[in-house]
Motif scaffolding. Structure first.
Motif, PDB file in Angstrom:
ATOM      1  N   ALA A 150       0.837  -1.205   0.000  1.00 47.84           N
ATOM      2  CA  ALA A 150       0.000   0.000   0.000  1.00 47.84           C
ATOM      3  C   ALA A 150       0.874   1.258   0.000  1.00 47.84           C
ATOM      4  O   ALA A 150       2.091   1.216   0.196  1.00 47.84           O
ATOM      5  N   GLN A 151       0.219   2.400  -0.204  1.00 49.44           N
ATOM      6  CA  GLN A 151       0.938   3.677  -0.235  1.00 49.44           C
ATOM      7  C   GLN A 151       1.401   4.115   1.147  1.00 49.44           C
ATOM      8  O   GLN A 151       2.415   4.791   1.281  1.00 49.44           O
ATOM      9  N   TYR A 152       0.627   3.777   2.174  1.00 46.90           N
ATOM     10  CA  TYR A 152       0.856   4.365   3.488  1.00 46.90           C
ATOM     11  C   TYR A 152       1.187   3.303   4.529  1.00 46.90           C
ATOM     12  O   TYR A 152       0.665   2.186   4.499  1.00 46.90           O
ATOM     13  N   VAL A 153       2.025   3.692   5.470  1.00 42.38           N
ATOM     14  CA  VAL A 153       2.397   2.804   6.568  1.00 42.38           C
ATOM     15  C   VAL A 153       1.260   2.773   7.580  1.00 42.38           C
ATOM     16  O   VAL A 153       0.785   3.831   8.017  1.00 42.38           O
ATOM     17  N   PRO A 154       0.792   1.591   8.008  1.00 39.75           N
ATOM     18  CA  PRO A 154      -0.255   1.543   9.033  1.00 39.75           C
ATOM     19  C   PRO A 154       0.258   2.105  10.351  1.00 39.75           C
ATOM     20  O   PRO A 154       1.434   1.982  10.689  1.00 39.75           O
ATOM     21  N   GLU A 155      -0.625   2.727  11.089  1.00 37.21           N
ATOM     22  CA  GLU A 155      -0.232   3.447  12.309  1.00 37.21           C
ATOM     23  C   GLU A 155       0.474   2.533  13.300  1.00 37.21           C
ATOM     24  O   GLU A 155       1.449   2.941  13.954  1.00 37.21           O
ATOM     25  N   HIS A 156       0.027   1.287  13.428  1.00 37.47           N
ATOM     26  CA  HIS A 156       0.608   0.397  14.425  1.00 37.47           C
ATOM     27  C   HIS A 156       2.020  -0.053  14.073  1.00 37.47           C
ATOM     28  O   HIS A 156       2.714  -0.659  14.894  1.00 37.47           O
ATOM     29  N   ALA A 157       2.474   0.251  12.855  1.00 37.52           N
ATOM     30  CA  ALA A 157       3.799  -0.210  12.435  1.00 37.52           C
ATOM     31  C   ALA A 157       4.921   0.711  12.908  1.00 37.52           C
ATOM     32  O   ALA A 157       6.073   0.278  13.030  1.00 37.52           O
ATOM     33  N   TYR A 158       4.615   1.974  13.193  1.00 34.00           N
ATOM     34  CA  TYR A 158       5.669   2.959  13.426  1.00 34.00           C
ATOM     35  C   TYR A 158       6.551   2.619  14.628  1.00 34.00           C
ATOM     36  O   TYR A 158       7.740   2.953  14.656  1.00 34.00           O
ATOM     37  N   ALA A 159       5.995   1.949  15.626  1.00 36.21           N
ATOM     38  CA  ALA A 159       6.785   1.634  16.819  1.00 36.21           C
ATOM     39  C   ALA A 159       7.722   0.455  16.595  1.00 36.21           C
ATOM     40  O   ALA A 159       8.657   0.242  17.380  1.00 36.21           O
ATOM     41  N   GLN A 160       7.505  -0.324  15.551  1.00 37.01           N
ATOM     42  CA  GLN A 160       8.332  -1.499  15.289  1.00 37.01           C
ATOM     43  C   GLN A 160       9.577  -1.111  14.501  1.00 37.01           C
ATOM     44  O   GLN A 160       9.565  -0.166  13.704  1.00 37.01           O
ATOM     45  N   GLN A 172      18.218  -1.120   9.850  1.00 36.07           N
ATOM     46  CA  GLN A 172      17.313  -2.249  10.025  1.00 36.07           C
ATOM     47  C   GLN A 172      16.731  -2.327  11.438  1.00 36.07           C
ATOM     48  O   GLN A 172      15.631  -2.861  11.619  1.00 36.07           O
ATOM     49  N   HIS A 173      17.425  -1.801  12.419  1.00 40.75           N
ATOM     50  CA  HIS A 173      16.961  -1.930  13.801  1.00 40.75           C
ATOM     51  C   HIS A 173      16.514  -0.599  14.395  1.00 40.75           C
ATOM     52  O   HIS A 173      16.436  -0.442  15.607  1.00 40.75           O
ATOM     53  N   LEU A 174      16.186   0.346  13.502  1.00 40.14           N
ATOM     54  CA  LEU A 174      15.583   1.602  13.927  1.00 40.14           C
ATOM     55  C   LEU A 174      14.065   1.499  13.802  1.00 40.14           C
ATOM     56  O   LEU A 174      13.553   0.837  12.889  1.00 40.14           O
ATOM     57  N   PRO A 175      13.300   2.158  14.695  1.00 42.92           N
ATOM     58  CA  PRO A 175      11.836   2.171  14.535  1.00 42.92           C
ATOM     59  C   PRO A 175      11.456   2.839  13.221  1.00 42.92           C
ATOM     60  O   PRO A 175      12.123   3.778  12.763  1.00 42.92           O
ATOM     61  N   LEU A 176      10.389   2.362  12.632  1.00 42.70           N
ATOM     62  CA  LEU A 176       9.951   2.915  11.354  1.00 42.70           C
ATOM     63  C   LEU A 176       9.680   4.413  11.445  1.00 42.70           C
ATOM     64  O   LEU A 176       9.869   5.147  10.474  1.00 42.70           O
ATOM     65  N   ARG A 177       9.218   4.872  12.614  1.00 44.04           N
ATOM     66  CA  ARG A 177       8.906   6.290  12.758  1.00 44.04           C
ATOM     67  C   ARG A 177      10.151   7.169  12.582  1.00 44.04           C
ATOM     68  O   ARG A 177      10.034   8.367  12.281  1.00 44.04           O
ATOM     69  N   GLU A 178      11.343   6.609  12.782  1.00 49.75           N
ATOM     70  CA  GLU A 178      12.574   7.378  12.666  1.00 49.75           C
ATOM     71  C   GLU A 178      13.178   7.321  11.266  1.00 49.75           C
ATOM     72  O   GLU A 178      14.191   7.975  10.997  1.00 49.75           O
ATOM     73  N   LEU A 179      12.569   6.572  10.378  1.00 52.92           N
ATOM     74  CA  LEU A 179      13.109   6.405   9.038  1.00 52.92           C
ATOM     75  C   LEU A 179      12.421   7.346   8.054  1.00 52.92           C
ATOM     76  O   LEU A 179      11.296   7.812   8.294  1.00 52.92           O
ATOM     77  N   SER A 180      13.093   7.614   6.955  1.00 50.54           N
ATOM     78  CA  SER A 180      12.507   8.449   5.910  1.00 50.54           C
ATOM     79  C   SER A 180      11.338   7.722   5.256  1.00 50.54           C
ATOM     80  O   SER A 180      11.187   6.494   5.376  1.00 50.54           O
ATOM     81  N   GLY A 181      10.532   8.480   4.523  1.00 46.94           N
ATOM     82  CA  GLY A 181       9.410   7.867   3.822  1.00 46.94           C
ATOM     83  C   GLY A 181       9.852   6.803   2.844  1.00 46.94           C
ATOM     84  O   GLY A 181       9.178   5.785   2.652  1.00 46.94           O
ATOM     85  N   GLY A 182      11.019   7.013   2.210  1.00 46.97           N
ATOM     86  CA  GLY A 182      11.518   6.024   1.260  1.00 46.97           C
ATOM     87  C   GLY A 182      11.851   4.698   1.907  1.00 46.97           C
ATOM     88  O   GLY A 182      11.528   3.634   1.380  1.00 46.97           O
ATOM     89  N   TRP A 183      12.496   4.729   3.073  1.00 48.23           N
ATOM     90  CA  TRP A 183      12.827   3.484   3.772  1.00 48.23           C
ATOM     91  C   TRP A 183      11.575   2.838   4.356  1.00 48.23           C
ATOM     92  O   TRP A 183      11.489   1.606   4.450  1.00 48.23           O
ATOM     93  N   GLN A 184      10.607   3.634   4.747  1.00 48.58           N
ATOM     94  CA  GLN A 184       9.338   3.056   5.210  1.00 48.58           C
ATOM     95  C   GLN A 184       8.660   2.288   4.078  1.00 48.58           C
ATOM     96  O   GLN A 184       8.142   1.184   4.286  1.00 48.58           O
TER      97      GLN A 184
END
Length: 505
Positions: free
Chosen positions: A71-81, A117-129
């Motif tokens: 999908a285009q967007y990251v689900p909200e529950h994914a950002y903490a992982q 690889q071991h950073l939370p998704l919320r800390e990554l750029s949109g491209g890496w997400q």
């Protein structure tokens, strides 16, 4: 071998998004799905994935078919992982426990640096997400891979790597891609579906060749429609002559013949179908107020730094002249946006190391459309900044694709395409003679990109722009500045940079 059959598929949400869509997806297909913003591309992918139930029709899938949907967007529950955990958790629990090595393989194939690889998704750029979403689907080994705007937030280097990755996929995997990136579609697809409300068009060609074939088909439809109407008019003229003769002569045979001619004309008119007309998402128009200044902006070896003061490069001596459409080239993090913002601040505040002509009237749009942050609705965005009446404001908003029912709603409720068109409208209302555009094609569909290209060129607009859309920057740019090895160099064309980026150099 066919893996999915789409039969008479329709989705109607108030108005039809698309109707009676018939499409066969076979092993190895690389299908580009093209349509304007809001015309059902994402909805169709959701139907193919099984996440959305169509209004009519059906989809027949091969037995045991595995479908991966990115999908285009990251689900909200994914950002903490973390990125690694998000991909690992896509596997069934038992497989994740004993086959975690599969994550390393997939992330290696996608060239994800270990330190990310071991950073939370919320800390990554949109491209890496987006890369994380792709990895989480690919690790499940799908037979069909559905990609919704996969190049969003990717720089040119990552777009090139994604192209290479797609080219290395197993030949029997089918891929369906929605994208507004014309160069990416040309590089990655061999079939193109133009999704339309009443009848889709399918060509066994990549985008550019398919677009030419579509134009030819639409032109043929228009000629056929005109010929059918002409035949019907001729029959009605003949019927009118016979009717007059029949009335004067009292001939029942001529009256019957008149009726038959009119019936034939009516059948032709009923069967005649006009050529397809795209539903415009809104006009994009620009203004150029002009200036007598010899140089709009002068850079005297200006240092460009990160927000924390680290030197990225120096500009050397550069000038931006009237009529220049300068494309700023460089890898992500090289400092393209920093230079654009530095010039914008100099124009807005008349201070700093950048020298600007007093007659410059600038208009600035950043890639996140943050110029909307101080406004609640499209109406307040227009009337709060410009001295135009409510009636005029509503008229120009409607022309830009923001219809009456949306004009007093929150800007956050607009689609990405509507926000982008609203941004272009606000730029035009400033009546500028110099534009600063950071990723202006983000969220614009292909129609919008081509309209923006045409406006920039037709009005001989002066601008400094950043874009990761290769088709756009090639069409628009007449000067190119490349941030290369800590220097800002002027180059004759973007091709050397583009080849280096895509080659990973």
């Amino acid at each position: 071998m066919t893996v999915m059959n789409i039969n008479a598929l329709s989705v109607i949400l108030g108005a039809p998004l698309f109707e009676d869509l018939n499409l066969t997806i076979s092993k190895g297909d690389r299908i580009g799905l093209v349509a304007a913003n809001g015309c059902g591309k994402t909805t169709l992918l959701e139907c193919l994935s099984g996440a959305f139930e169509p209004t009519n029709g059906n989809i027949v899938r091969a037995r045991g078919l595995r479908v991966g949907y990115v999908a285009q967007y990251v689900p909200e529950h994914a950002y903490a992982q973390t990125l690694y955990d998000w991909v690992l958790n896509a596997l069934p629990a038992e497989q994740a426990e004993f086959e975690s090595w599969r994550v390393d393989v997939v992330l290696g194939d996608l060239s994800v640096p270990y330190e990310l690889q071991h950073l939370p998704l919320r800390e990554l750029s949109g491209g890496w997400q987006r890369t994380a979403l792709l990895a989480a689907e690919w690790i499940k080994e799908p037979d069909v891979l559905l990609l919704d705007e996969p190049t969003n937030h990717l720089d040119l280097y990552r777009i090139g790597m994604l192209q290479d990755w797609l080219s290395r996929l197993p030949r029997d995997v089918a891929v369906v891609i929605t994208s507004h990136d014309r160069a990416f579609l040309d590089a990655t697809t061999n079939r193109t579906v133009f999704l339309r409300a009443e009848s889709a068009r399918v060509f066994s060609l990549p985008f550019t060749a398919a677009r030419a074939a579509l134009d030819d088909a639409d032109a043929a439809d228009q000629r056929r429609f005109a010929n059918d109407l002409n035949k019907a008019q001729q029959l009605r003229r003949q019927a009118m002559k016979l009717k007059n003769i029949g009335i004067n002569s009292g001939s029942d045979l001529l009256v019957t013949k008149t009726k038959q001619l009119n019936e034939r004309a009516a059948k032709i008119e009923a069967a005649a179908k006009p050529a397809h007309q795209d539903r415009s998402a809104g006009d994009i128009k620009l203004a150029n107020s002009g200036t007598n200044a010899k140089a709009l902006v002068t850079l005297e070896d200006v240092p460009v730094e990160t927000p924390d003061g680290r030197l990225l490069y120096k500009t050397g001596q550069k000038w931006i002249l009237p009529g220049d459409r300068i494309v700023l080239l460089g890898a992500n993090g090289a400092g393209k946006t920093q230079l654009v913002k530095m010039i914008q601040r100099a124009l807005a505040e008349n201070e700093g190391p950048v020298k600007c002509a007093p007659s410059v009237v600038h208009a600035y749009s950043d890639q996140h459309l943050s110029q909307f942050l101080n406004h609640h609705t499209p109406m307040s965005a227009v009337t709060g900044e410009f001295d135009i009446g409510d009636q005029r404001a509503r008229s120009v908003l409607a022309g830009a694709g923001v219809q009456m029912q949306m004009q007093d709603t929150k800007i956050d409720a607009l689609s990405g395409g509507q926000k982008a068109r609203l941004a272009m409208l606000i730029l035009r209302l400033k009546n500028p003679n110099f534009y600063l555009l950071d990723e202006p094609t983000n969220h614009l569909d292909i129609e919008g990109q081509e309209a923006l290209e045409s406006e920039l060129i037709a009005h001989n607009v002066s601008c400094l722009l950043v874009s990761h859309d290769r088709s756009f920057l090639r069409s628009v740019g007449n000067r190119f500045w490349w941030i290369n090895r800590k220097k800002l160099e002027e180059v004759e064309s973007p091709e050397l940079f583009l080849k280096g980026e895509i080659g990973g150099q």
